[in-house]
Motif scaffolding. Structure first.
Motif, PDB file in Angstrom:
ATOM      1  N   ILE A 194      51.705   5.949 -14.225  1.00 29.10           N
ATOM      2  CA  ILE A 194      51.040   4.807 -14.761  1.00 29.10           C
ATOM      3  C   ILE A 194      50.086   4.451 -16.405  1.00 29.10           C
ATOM      4  CG2 ILE A 194      48.563   3.711 -14.606  1.00 29.10           C
ATOM      5  CD1 ILE A 194      48.575   5.181 -12.093  1.00 29.10           C
ATOM      6  N   ALA A 195      50.275   3.402 -16.785  1.00 35.52           N
ATOM      7  CA  ALA A 195      50.187   2.723 -18.112  1.00 35.52           C
ATOM      8  C   ALA A 195      48.872   1.736 -18.219  1.00 35.52           C
ATOM      9  CB  ALA A 195      50.957   2.171 -19.063  1.00 35.52           C
ATOM     10  N   ASN A 196      46.984   2.044 -18.472  1.00 40.42           N
ATOM     11  CA  ASN A 196      46.535   1.092 -18.498  1.00 40.42           C
ATOM     12  C   ASN A 196      45.734   1.402 -20.007  1.00 40.42           C
ATOM     13  OD1 ASN A 196      42.932   0.945 -18.459  1.00 40.42           O
ATOM     14  ND2 ASN A 196      43.637   0.465 -15.795  1.00 40.42           N
ATOM     15  N   ILE A 232      60.130   0.914  -8.705  1.00 45.30           N
ATOM     16  CA  ILE A 232      59.309  -0.438  -8.220  1.00 45.30           C
ATOM     17  C   ILE A 232      58.045  -0.336 -10.005  1.00 45.30           C
ATOM     18  CG2 ILE A 232      57.540  -2.580  -7.704  1.00 45.30           C
ATOM     19  CD1 ILE A 232      58.512  -1.547  -4.804  1.00 45.30           C
ATOM     20  N   CYS A 233      58.466  -1.775 -10.602  1.00 41.07           N
ATOM     21  CA  CYS A 233      57.385  -1.495 -11.316  1.00 41.07           C
ATOM     22  C   CYS A 233      57.112  -2.823 -11.593  1.00 41.07           C
ATOM     23  CB  CYS A 233      58.576  -1.942 -13.416  1.00 41.07           C
ATOM     24  SG  CYS A 233      57.367  -2.284 -14.635  1.00 41.07           S
ATOM     25  N   GLU A 234      55.576  -2.713 -11.591  1.00 45.83           N
ATOM     26  CA  GLU A 234      53.953  -3.321 -11.074  1.00 45.83           C
ATOM     27  C   GLU A 234      53.349  -3.500 -12.197  1.00 45.83           C
ATOM     28  OE1 GLU A 234      51.245  -4.389  -7.067  1.00 45.83           O
ATOM     29  OE2 GLU A 234      51.278  -2.259  -8.245  1.00 45.83           O
ATOM     30  N   TYR A 235      53.207  -5.280 -12.158  1.00 49.04           N
ATOM     31  CA  TYR A 235      52.095  -5.697 -13.298  1.00 49.04           C
ATOM     32  C   TYR A 235      51.081  -6.211 -12.488  1.00 49.04           C
ATOM     33  CZ  TYR A 235      54.972  -4.485 -18.035  1.00 49.04           C
ATOM     34  OH  TYR A 235      55.551  -4.364 -19.018  1.00 49.04           O
ATOM     35  N   VAL A 294      49.692  -1.471 -15.621  1.00 47.87           N
ATOM     36  CA  VAL A 294      51.460  -1.131 -15.109  1.00 47.87           C
ATOM     37  C   VAL A 294      51.227  -0.700 -14.710  1.00 47.87           C
ATOM     38  CG1 VAL A 294      53.483  -1.067 -15.512  1.00 47.87           C
ATOM     39  CG2 VAL A 294      51.911  -2.759 -17.221  1.00 47.87           C
ATOM     40  N   THR A 295      52.195   0.033 -13.042  1.00 47.60           N
ATOM     41  CA  THR A 295      52.231   0.869 -12.142  1.00 47.60           C
ATOM     42  C   THR A 295      53.415   1.050 -12.005  1.00 47.60           C
ATOM     43  OG1 THR A 295      50.207   1.354 -11.341  1.00 47.60           O
ATOM     44  CG2 THR A 295      51.856   2.469 -10.205  1.00 47.60           C
ATOM     45  N   SER A 315      49.232   7.983 -18.237  1.00 53.74           N
ATOM     46  CA  SER A 315      49.125   8.706 -17.047  1.00 53.74           C
ATOM     47  C   SER A 315      50.443   8.781 -16.616  1.00 53.74           C
ATOM     48  CB  SER A 315      48.368   8.632 -15.721  1.00 53.74           C
ATOM     49  OG  SER A 315      48.219  10.045 -14.590  1.00 53.74           O
ATOM     50  N   VAL A 316      50.947  10.798 -16.415  1.00 54.47           N
ATOM     51  CA  VAL A 316      52.776  10.978 -15.490  1.00 54.47           C
ATOM     52  C   VAL A 316      52.461  11.854 -14.357  1.00 54.47           C
ATOM     53  CG1 VAL A 316      55.025  11.271 -15.795  1.00 54.47           C
ATOM     54  CG2 VAL A 316      54.069  10.267 -17.247  1.00 54.47           C
TER      55      VAL A 316
END
Length: 499
Positions: free
Chosen positions: A71-73, A121-124, A56-57, A79-80
């Motif tokens: 970013i969440a992986n 933008i929230c991108e999956y 998720v970015t 990571s911010v």
């Protein structure tokens, strides 16, 4: 080759079907003020069977440029990125676990800044469905700093009556910009100036301009700032300094001789207050019986003609000196005789009574004279006395004097009844005691016939009956100046009547 193409078409169909059941839920817009905190929601609705979330970015989009925020992986963690590292975090703690749950990746913005105003933008990234995203617009408001100040601590009203700015209202660094209005009873005008700052805020400045005067002193001036749905007010009270406004009180236009306890007071409206009062009398010096205390003249003793004149009061304060003037005149008697404390002297009262009696007597004499004149005039016009000795008859009994119209002819032979107070009326001759005109011979009396009139005595000397007259009317004859017409048609000689 045909078999491979068929397989790829089948896989694509499966991806589309899987993608049809997936979505990213977000708010369309969010807002907050500078320094506040705001949440940007992002929730992934998975399909059945579910797809795998790979990453998720969060990205910031400004002027067409994308910038990674967080970013969440599942494998690499959270990571911010700078410059958001200190102010952005994922709301759900499960995102930060070793085995994260990434269906809710809402982030929290703390200490909002004007630079945070942008689209996010929230991108999956999923497998095998691919990427799914949505967008939220973040608006950052800046509450303005509002203040109102007097232009100068001391506002002075000058004789030049020039306009000046007395107060300023400022709404600084607002986003969106504010609207400034003024509320006051003053008759002034407002100026407006707007300044757009580099950070996107607007500063609005308004000045209130007025001509300082005595009337503007202590007037309230209110600045009203409208920012979005808020209404901010600030007020000041003007402190205007001005020269004294002077007037002299005490003279009531009824200063009469011997009046007691009169005084004149100098009233002055001034800011700052008057510090010096000076009295003087034009074209002379103040009377000797005057006592001055502060702003008042006290006149000791009774009023005399010496107090008359033009009195002047000069009042001085820190701004200037102004003058008040009053003309004092002295009368012998009060304007209103019922003035409290005033008594008419005895000799003056007696003189008034005598004058009143004299005027009344003259009036009565005048009325009596008018009535007497009317009575005599009326008696003269309606005389009914004895015609036996002094009465004259003219013509046919009607006078030509005064233009009276001619009357129809009457018999030549007339007879008068016995004397009486009743009105004499001519009658036909020929009855008892009468005579016919034809029996008399008038040939020898031609001169007499030409006369307009003759007396009864003259008739007797000519052998006529004392009650009977024969005459002839000469149409051309004129009435003598000493003759008066009577209501019965006859005329009377003034000279013989009043002899």
């Amino acid at each position: 080759m045909a078999m491979c193409a068929g397989i790829w078409i089948l896989l694509a169909a499966l991806h589309v079907q899987a993608g049809d059941g997936q979505m990213v839920q977000m708010d369309s817009s969010k807002s907050g003020f500078v320094g506040s905190q705001v949440e940007l929601r992002c929730i992934f609705i998975n399909s059945n069977p579910p797809v795998k979330i790979s990453q998720v970015t969060w990205q910031k989009v400004l002027n067409g440029t994308k910038q990674n925020v967080a970013i969440a992986n599942p494998a690499l963690g959270v990571s911010v990125l700078s410059p958001f590292k200190e102010r952005v975090s994922f709301k759900q703690a499960a995102v930060r676990h070793r085995t994260p749950s990434l269906e809710d990746t809402t982030i929290v913005f703390s200490s909002l800044q004007l630079s945070d105003d942008a689209a996010y933008i929230c991108e999956y990234t999923t497998f095998p469905a691919g990427n799914r995203e949505n967008t939220v617009n973040l608006t950052v408001f800046a509450r303005p700093m509002t203040r109102m100040t007097l232009t100068t601590p001391t506002i002075v009203a000058r004789a030049s009556k020039r306009k000046m700015t007395v107060a300023t209202c400022v709404s600084a660094n607002g986003k969106p910009q504010s609207v400034i209005k003024w509320e006051t009873r003053l008759k002034g005008e407002a100026t407006l100036q707007e300044t757009r700052n580099q950070n996107g805020t607007v500063t609005v400045r308004s000045n209130y301009v007025v001509v300082p005067s005595r009337e503007t002193h202590k007037q309230k001036l209110t600045c009203i700032v409208t920012y979005r749905s808020e209404r901010i007010t600030d007020s000041v009270v003007l402190n205007v300094q001005y020269e004294p406004e002077v007037k002299i009180e005490g003279f009531d236009k009824n200063w009469y001789l011997n009046r007691q306890n009169v005084q004149l007071t100098c009233r002055a409206d001034a800011n700052p207050p008057v510090t010096i009062y000076q009295w003087k009398l034009l074209n002379g010096s103040l009377p000797s019986n005057v006592e001055i205390k502060n702003n008042t003249l006290f006149f000791k003793g009774p009023v005399t003609y010496d107090l008359a004149g033009t009195y002047v009061c000069d009042a001085t304060n820190g701004i200037g000196t102004r003058t008040g003037i009053v003309d004092v005149n002295i009368t012998e008697f009060p304007n209103n005789l019922s003035t409290p404390g005033y008594e008419i002297p005895l000799e003056q009262h007696n003189a008034g009574v005598a004058i009143g009696v004299a005027v009344g007597g003259v009036a009565l004499l005048g009325v009596a004279a008018v009535l007497l004149f009317v009575f005599l005039r009326r008696r003269q016009r309606t005389f009914k006395g004895d015609y036996s000795t002094k009465k004259h008859v003219f013509g046919n009994g009607y006078s030509k004097a005064g233009g009276l119209p001619a009357h129809p002819p009457i018999p030549k032979n007339l007879q008068y009844p016995d004397d009486s107070d009743d009105e004499k009326k001519p009658t036909q001759i020929g009855g008892p005691g009468g005579f016919e005109a034809s029996e008399c011979n008038f040939d020898g009396e031609q001169e007499d016939l030409k006369r307009p009139y003759f007396t009864v005595d003259e008739a007797e000397s000519r052998d006529y009956d004392e009650r009977t007259l024969a005459f002839q009317y000469d149409p051309q004859a004129e009435i003598a100046d000493d003759m008066i017409s009577q209501t019965d048609g006859s005329v009377i000689s003034k000279k013989e009547w009043y002899v």
